[in-house]
Design an enzyme around this catalytic site. Structure first.
Site, mmCIF file in Angstrom:
data_model
loop_
_atom_site.group_PDB
_atom_site.id
_atom_site.type_symbol
_atom_site.label_atom_id
_atom_site.label_comp_id
_atom_site.label_asym_id
_atom_site.label_seq_id
_atom_site.Cartn_x
_atom_site.Cartn_y
_atom_site.Cartn_z
ATOM 1 N N HIS A 199 -11.318 -3.715 2.759
ATOM 2 C CA HIS A 199 -11.382 -3.462 4.199
ATOM 3 C C HIS A 199 -12.224 -2.238 4.551
ATOM 4 O O HIS A 199 -12.324 -1.886 5.724
ATOM 5 C CB HIS A 199 -9.953 -3.281 4.720
ATOM 6 C CG HIS A 199 -9.273 -2.114 4.077
ATOM 7 N ND1 HIS A 199 -8.912 -2.127 2.734
ATOM 8 C CD2 HIS A 199 -8.933 -0.895 4.543
ATOM 9 C CE1 HIS A 199 -8.375 -0.962 2.424
ATOM 10 N NE2 HIS A 199 -8.371 -0.203 3.509
ATOM 11 N N ASP A 200 -12.787 -1.567 3.552
ATOM 12 C CA ASP A 200 -13.554 -0.345 3.816
ATOM 13 C C ASP A 200 -15.056 -0.520 3.642
ATOM 14 O O ASP A 200 -15.813 0.417 3.880
ATOM 15 C CB ASP A 200 -13.127 0.772 2.837
ATOM 16 C CG ASP A 200 -11.761 1.338 3.166
ATOM 17 O OD1 ASP A 200 -11.347 1.251 4.333
ATOM 18 O OD2 ASP A 200 -11.118 1.861 2.245
ATOM 19 N N GLU A 207 -6.410 4.101 -6.134
ATOM 20 C CA GLU A 207 -7.734 4.223 -5.517
ATOM 21 C C GLU A 207 -8.296 5.563 -5.945
ATOM 22 O O GLU A 207 -7.737 6.600 -5.600
ATOM 23 C CB GLU A 207 -7.629 4.133 -3.994
ATOM 24 C CG GLU A 207 -8.988 3.984 -3.350
ATOM 25 C CD GLU A 207 -9.016 4.424 -1.893
ATOM 26 O OE1 GLU A 207 -9.898 3.971 -1.168
ATOM 27 O OE2 GLU A 207 -8.181 5.253 -1.482
ATOM 28 N N ASP A 264 -3.122 4.585 -2.429
ATOM 29 C CA ASP A 264 -4.245 5.029 -1.606
ATOM 30 C C ASP A 264 -4.664 6.466 -1.912
ATOM 31 O O ASP A 264 -3.800 7.351 -2.070
ATOM 32 C CB ASP A 264 -3.790 4.928 -0.129
ATOM 33 C CG ASP A 264 -4.829 5.418 0.851
ATOM 34 O OD1 ASP A 264 -5.798 4.683 1.065
ATOM 35 O OD2 ASP A 264 -4.663 6.529 1.387
ATOM 36 N N ASP A 319 0.848 -1.184 0.000
ATOM 37 C CA ASP A 319 0.000 0.000 0.000
ATOM 38 C C ASP A 319 0.887 1.239 0.000
ATOM 39 O O ASP A 319 1.868 1.301 0.746
ATOM 40 C CB ASP A 319 -0.865 -0.002 1.266
ATOM 41 C CG ASP A 319 -2.300 0.327 0.952
ATOM 42 O OD1 ASP A 319 -2.547 1.439 0.470
ATOM 43 O OD2 ASP A 319 -3.163 -0.535 1.182
HETATM 44 C C1 NOJ Z 1 -8.552 4.503 1.760
HETATM 45 C C2 NOJ Z 1 -8.246 3.342 2.636
HETATM 46 O O1 NOJ Z 1 -8.695 2.171 2.015
HETATM 47 C C3 NOJ Z 1 -8.941 3.592 3.946
HETATM 48 O O2 NOJ Z 1 -8.919 2.459 4.780
HETATM 49 C C4 NOJ Z 1 -8.297 4.780 4.595
HETATM 50 O O3 NOJ Z 1 -9.011 5.102 5.774
HETATM 51 C C5 NOJ Z 1 -8.317 5.996 3.668
HETATM 52 N N1 NOJ Z 1 -7.951 5.680 2.332
HETATM 53 C C6 NOJ Z 1 -7.364 7.051 4.163
HETATM 54 O O4 NOJ Z 1 -6.038 6.647 3.956
#
Ligand code: NOJ
Length: 549
Positions: free
Chosen positions: A320-321, A250, A201, A100
């Site tokens: 994971h989100d 992302e 990210d 990451d």
């Molecule tokens: C995306 C990540 O997947 C998430 O878990 C994180 O809280 C935010 N970006 C901030 O880095």
């Protein structure tokens, strides 16, 4: 345009959230040696690479996405030597590793920020985004994605700093060339180690609109894919393009219409993107089911935008989100759970793009029935919960909402066995284990030929053996059918058709002429064998893939 063949188009990825994957030192938190101990399992799935979410030094306000040292491993996960060993052993097994890359912000404990906040004149002051307050307080009305103002006052220098996420995650100032230089050096350092790429990210947030810009209907517009971002992204691309690596950005706020610019085969900034269009359909308040027509529309827009070698997709149903896909888009009900997990698998794994499976998805893990806000760890969820309480929402209703939407649903420990701590650890883990570990666990599913796990393996294998399922052109059929997702993949003479009923009801449809059955062989089905006819009936969550004879 002929499609360029590469390893990262052919491989299937597997995302590991290390804190919840496997704990070998029995402190209740997963670790790098835990990942090493499961390399055989990972290999047996048929995947080609793993993506490990942040393992760097961090005070863990946002579970590792607040990095205080990019070149150190967080003690609870292990050491740099253990990381090197993991990389070596993974490579020996033929598995690649992507890491990451969190470069929109750092932790407020990072030495750059500690310096930056120390005085107006500090050498690192401009590494972050500082501004004077106004009569109303903060410099402007921007709000953080994690709730509240996007500005935090710092009395030491009587100014505010910007944070798109938590206040402990100050945003880096990409307009400062020194910031880029230092970040790029760090990126090279990791690549020199031999890692195979990055998940980048929050990268669509690195450019900010002028601070005079006021919020619009979309509260995050001032820092989401803002014009001018291309300069920074091109610089980043120059670093990446020196090596044969996988890069996935992302990209909240990037539309299918802009996809080519971001991931076009020759000039794109990344190899592929995690787009947000299809998941935003189910991450909504109290919604019970997802609109299948909208789901197909969202995915098809990306499939078509990048077809015929123009670019490449990243495919995902979980991370994971977001809550577990079976719970949001399939069904947890006993009669439907298995079929729905398999139908989602078939539908998503065979689209055009590189699929990313999130740990536990391959065994059909579900959301956690949270009983209290105290079981929640994620900073954003806690913020939203207390915001709701302060605005007068009944705590029971607030918890119900959290249950459906919390990202902690996906962060419960991996269910390896039915043992007390699910074979994840020998002591109570940092996060509650889902009580359904008795029925949903790897050991049990390995031994059951009809399990979700074995179905995932079969679909991955099918994709691997058939180029049309990797490089073939996607075509959607029956776009307005409210239950069925029907698409084909075609490469020269090779043709497949994937049909899934994404609902709890029986579905029927007149299949298009060119999907008539006499000429098609069933390759895989999540129910018993079927023969398709012109007027076909599909059981709830039934899914099949056919190959043209
Ligand atoms: C995306 C990540 O997947 C998430 O878990 C994180 O809280 C935010 N970006 C901030 O880095």
């Amino acid at each position: 345009m002929a499609i360029r063949r590469t390893w990262w188009k052919e491989a299937v990825g597997y995302q590991i959230y290390p804190a919840s994957f496997m704990d070998t030192n029995n402190d209740g938190i997963g670790d790098l040696n835990g990942i090493r101990s499961k390399l055989d399992y990972l290999k047996s799935l048929g995947i080609g690479f793993i993506w490990i979410t942040p393992i760097y030094e961090s005070p863990n306000v946002d579970n590792g996405y607040d990095i205080s040292d990019y070149q150190k491993i967080l003690g609870t996960f292990g050491t740099m030597e253990e990381f090197d060993l993991l990389l070596k052993e993974a490579h020996e097994q033929g598995l690649k590793i992507i890491m990451d890359l969190v470069i929109n912000h750092t932790s407020n404990q990072h030495s750059w920020f500690v310096e930056s906040r120390s005085s107006l004149k500090d050498d690192y002051r401009d590494y972050y985004i500082w501004a004077d307050g106004t009569m109303d307080g903060p410099p402007n009305d921007w709000v953080s994605i994690f709730g509240g103002s996007a500005w935090e006052y710092d009395e030491r220098t009587n100014q505010y700093y910007l944070h798109v996420f938590a206040k402990e995650q100050p945003d880096l100032n990409w307009e400062n060339p020194r910031v880029k230089r230092d970040l790029f050096q760090m990126i090279d350092w990791w690549l020199d180690k031999g890692i195979d790429g990055f998940q980048v990210d929050a990268i669509s947030h690195i450019k900010k609109a002028p601070l005079e810009t006021t919020s619009t209907k979309d509260p995050f517009e001032a820092f989401k894919n803002v014009p001018g971002i291309e300069t920074h992204l091109n610089d980043l691309r120059d670093i990446f393009k020196k090596r044969d690596i996988l890069t996935v950005g992302e990209a909240n706020g990037v539309s299918a219409a802009e996809a080519y610019q971001w991931v076009g085969e020759t000039t794109g900034y990344f190899n592929m993107l995690f787009e947000f269009d299809h998941i935003s359909l189910w991450n909504k308040d109290e919604q019970e089911t997802v609109d299948v027509i909208q789901f197909k529309k969202a995915l098809t827009a990306w499939q078509e935008a990048l077809a015929d070698g123009r670019g490449w997709n990243a495919l995902y149903m979980e991370n994971h989100d977001i809550p577990r896909s079976v719970s949001s888009f399939g069904s947890e009900e006993k009669v439907f759970w298995q079929a729905s997990a398999k139908a989602l698998a078939l539908t998503f794994l065979l689209l055009q793009g590189t699929p990313f499976i999130y740990q536990g998805q391959e065994i059909g893990m579900t959301n956690l029935p949270f009983t209290s806000i105290n079981e929640i760890d994620a900073v954003d969820t806690k913020n939203f919960y207390y915001e709701m309480i302060h605005s007068g929402v009944d705590p029971k209703n607030a918890l119900n909402l959290i249950r459906k939407t919390a990202r902690d649903n996906a962060r419960t420990p991996m269910q390896w066995t039915a043992e007390e701590y699910a074979g994840f650890s020998k002591r109570k883990p940092w996060m509650r284990i889902n009580p359904n570990k008795q029925e949903i666990n790897v050991l049990h599913e390995l031994n059951d030929p009809t399990s979700v796990l074995n179905f995932y393996k079969a679909v991955i294998q099918l994709r691997k053996e058939n180029e049309a399922l990797i490089y073939g052109r996607y075509q959607l059929y029956l776009p307005d059918h409210p239950q069925l997702f029907v698409y084909s993949r075609r490469l020269a003479d090779e043709r497949f058709v994937v049909i899934s009923n994404l609902s709890k009801e029986f579905a029927s449809a007149d299949l298009p002429e060119n999907v008539q059955i006499e000429e098609w062989d069933l390759q895989l089905s999540n129910l018993n064998d079927h023969t398709i006819h012109q007027h076909t009936i599909f059981a709830p969550y039934e899914a099949r893939v056919y190959k043209h004879k």
